[in-house]
Design a protein around this motif. Structure first.
Motif, PDB file in Angstrom:
ATOM      1  N   ASN A  24       0.825  -1.224   0.000  1.00 36.01           N
ATOM      2  CA  ASN A  24       0.000   0.000   0.000  1.00 36.01           C
ATOM      3  C   ASN A  24       0.862   1.279   0.000  1.00 36.01           C
ATOM      4  O   ASN A  24       0.622   2.177  -0.790  1.00 36.01           O
ATOM      5  N   PHE A  29      -2.811   2.519  -1.891  1.00 36.99           N
ATOM      6  CA  PHE A  29      -3.592   1.285  -1.695  1.00 36.99           C
ATOM      7  C   PHE A  29      -3.726   0.462  -2.968  1.00 36.99           C
ATOM      8  O   PHE A  29      -4.248   0.937  -3.972  1.00 36.99           O
ATOM      9  N   ASP A  30      -3.213  -0.747  -2.903  1.00 38.68           N
ATOM     10  CA  ASP A  30      -3.320  -1.739  -3.981  1.00 38.68           C
ATOM     11  C   ASP A  30      -2.499  -1.406  -5.226  1.00 38.68           C
ATOM     12  O   ASP A  30      -2.510  -2.175  -6.182  1.00 38.68           O
ATOM     13  N   ASP A 150       0.881  -5.779  -4.486  1.00 41.59           N
ATOM     14  CA  ASP A 150       1.907  -4.826  -4.040  1.00 41.59           C
ATOM     15  C   ASP A 150       3.138  -5.461  -3.413  1.00 41.59           C
ATOM     16  O   ASP A 150       4.265  -5.093  -3.737  1.00 41.59           O
ATOM     17  N   ARG A 197      -9.227  -6.678   4.603  1.00 39.92           N
ATOM     18  CA  ARG A 197      -9.822  -6.329   3.306  1.00 39.92           C
ATOM     19  C   ARG A 197     -11.342  -6.327   3.393  1.00 39.92           C
ATOM     20  O   ARG A 197     -12.011  -5.522   2.766  1.00 39.92           O
ATOM     21  N   ASP A 237      -2.487   8.472   4.376  1.00 41.33           N
ATOM     22  CA  ASP A 237      -3.559   7.661   3.783  1.00 41.33           C
ATOM     23  C   ASP A 237      -4.914   8.056   4.359  1.00 41.33           C
ATOM     24  O   ASP A 237      -5.246   7.696   5.486  1.00 41.33           O
ATOM     25  N   VAL A 240      -7.866   4.437   3.200  1.00 43.43           N
ATOM     26  CA  VAL A 240      -8.007   3.117   3.821  1.00 43.43           C
ATOM     27  C   VAL A 240      -7.703   3.139   5.319  1.00 43.43           C
ATOM     28  O   VAL A 240      -8.410   2.509   6.107  1.00 43.43           O
ATOM     29  N   GLY A 270       1.157  -2.514   4.649  1.00 44.08           N
ATOM     30  CA  GLY A 270       0.120  -3.420   4.160  1.00 44.08           C
ATOM     31  C   GLY A 270      -1.135  -3.221   4.985  1.00 44.08           C
ATOM     32  O   GLY A 270      -1.575  -2.084   5.193  1.00 44.08           O
ATOM     33  N   SER A 271      -1.685  -4.315   5.479  1.00 45.26           N
ATOM     34  CA  SER A 271      -2.878  -4.169   6.312  1.00 45.26           C
ATOM     35  C   SER A 271      -2.525  -4.304   7.790  1.00 45.26           C
ATOM     36  O   SER A 271      -3.386  -4.569   8.618  1.00 45.26           O
TER      37      SER A 271
ATOM     38  N   VAL B 210      -9.544   2.797  -7.041  1.00 43.53           N
ATOM     39  CA  VAL B 210      -8.225   2.162  -7.200  1.00 43.53           C
ATOM     40  C   VAL B 210      -7.741   2.289  -8.647  1.00 43.53           C
ATOM     41  O   VAL B 210      -6.575   2.631  -8.891  1.00 43.53           O
TER      42      VAL B 210
END
Lengths: 324, 324
Positions: A24, A29-30, A150, A197, A237, A240, A270-271, B210
């Motif tokens: 990310n 993001f993505d 990513d 997600r 960010d 997200v 990432g997440s 996105v």
């Protein structure tokens, strides 16, 4: 050419390393990934007559790994490459895990990437480095389906990488500033990627889209132009992170600590649960210490790592070669 | 310093030009603007004892302009600057319109920008060039409230400009590639800016966000790195253009013609009806002709213009100086 192919065919062992990665990357993001080579996975593949893939020795920071290809990212990636190339042999893979899993540091991607780079070296006609991306993605699919690009693309190519389309032909490194470092702090906490997600909202208010776009454009332009003001404007960010913040209640405190110590920006890697920050080298010590201290104040132990933004990506490593 | 102030105070006339501009610039809705100096407005200001602003001669491509400050972007911008600086004088403004209005080419912004640059030169203590942005914005407010920033900031600063925040301190030029040109084709059709904004949906699906982000990041990175592949990947608006397409039924044909002739990308300039394309110099003739031909095939006459992406922005021009 025939000679080169025969030499390739006679290689029986190959070893490759692949770095951890930040998915990310703030507003990316993505679409943006960044290699983080403070930590690496290493996969050593042994050519065997029996087709297919088998798990060999597992060492490093995990107690063990699943032995079934559909549950092991390195095996799945290796198998995808072998099958696509109709290789007349199979491989046994030794995996040395340097990248923790479920950390938001691209651990599953690193194993998959290292596996395909190593297997590729055993092929009669090795593919170009970038052409390995789709096979590494098949490994990443084990941990998340559809697999996010990513971490895989960053671990393979190194540095800061963009997916201009969800198509390997449109994935490439973009300029990243020299003299900046990224810091990743991994707390003793868990966030499951699929869950992270799953909570994302299906639609976004237009004002948020525009504010997000401002930051993304500033960040990318700042990286390419080595403009710290633009990077600072952009490394944030608003798309997200606000939706995932509650998954790690310590985030606001750690982020405030990082920014207070001079970081250019700070968000989930990432997440999560790992949190990354970017900083100029002179501020890196202070930022790293501040983040660890903030986690501690929130009751979480953590480990911290640091690496330059620019880096090389996955590569072959020396392996004891046996000539048949 | 006192001497410098007195010389400034004795200036009784100043003239400035400001270029047309492309708003939005492909995936840069509301955040990117690009100066387009194939066409310019020129405003000449005459110092007068009476406070306030008055419209003098109007020449160029319009039959006339409103004389009330709240209906005239040049007058409104000039008044905002004079009042903020508590200037002990007023001005009469001659406006030479080179940029058509209601064309999607930043005509209202160009007049406002030229006005503040010219008035600034009459002040005892002129402001820095970039500091004029908020006053030019007060002019743009006449045509759209709240005023979009993209045309004003591009016309003032030149080249490709980003608003990393809606704050003059975060507006700056970003690197733009050399050797590329933009083509703007203005058809004999009308789209009202307010209407074009009014039709935009309040929320956007996450997948679109996105895909939009991919293009924006690729475009900006491509510009900064002079990477034509990334620019081509990025110069594509999937966020706003699909929502506004129906306002100009000729758009798909003109866009297809431009891309077919080698353009790197093609979309509405601002909210239209003008359409812009980017191309390498070698393709510019073919792209321009193809676009005009496609408009004609759709039953619309058009005029076409061409300028380098890199440009200087608004500037003072020679004016016959009267020393009081």
């Amino acid at each position: 050419m025939a000679g080169r192919e025969r030499i390739g065919a006679m290689r029986t062992i190959a070893s490759a390393s692949a770095p951890a990665s930040i998915g990310n990357v703030g507003p990316g993001f993505d679409i943006l990934g960044q290699a983080f080579d403070a930590l690496k996975d290493r996969v050593t593949v042994h050519r065997e007559d029996a087709p297919g893939v088998r798990l060999g020795k597992v060492t490093g920071c995990v107690p063990g790994l699943p032995a079934e290809p559909h549950r092991n990212t390195a095996l799945a990636a290796a198998l995808a490459l072998l099958e696509s190339q109709k290789a007349p042999f199979g491989v046994r893979l030794d995996v040395d895990k340097g990248v923790p899993v479920s950390a938001g540091m691209g651990g599953s991607a690193a194993s998959a990437v290292a596996a395909v780079v190593a297997v590729n070296a055993l092929l009669d006609k090795p593919l170009a480095h970038g052409a390995l991306l789709p096979f590494a993605m098949e490994g990443e699919r084990v941990s998340s389906d559809p697999p996010p690009w990513d971490n895989v693309m960053a671990s393979l190519l190194g540095g800061l990488v963009i997916a201009a389309r969800l198509d390997a032909a449109h994935v490439q490194q973009i300029p990243a500033p020299e003299g900046l470092v990224s810091i990743v702090v991994h707390p003793d906490a868990e966030i499951e990627t699929r869950a992270a997600r799953g909570i994302l909202k299906p639609t976004i208010p237009m004002e948020t889209v525009v504010e997000h776009s401002r930051r993304l454009a500033a960040f990318v332009a700042g990286c390419a132009a080595s403009d710290l003001k633009l990077i600072r404007d952009g490394l944030d960010d608003v798309l997200v992170e606000p939706q995932r913040r509650f998954l790690l209640p310590a985030l606001p405190a750690v982020k405030a600590a990082a920014l207070g110590a001079g970081a250019l920006g700070c968000s989930f890697s990432g997440s999560g649960p790992s949190i990354f920050a970017w900083a100029v080298e002179a501020d890196a010590d202070a930022v790293e210490k501040a983040m660890v201290k903030a986690f501690k104040a929130e009751g979480l132990k953590s480990r911290s790592y640091r690496a330059a933004i620019r880096s090389q990506g996955a590569r072959l490593e020396p392996a004891m070669e046996t000539v048949a």
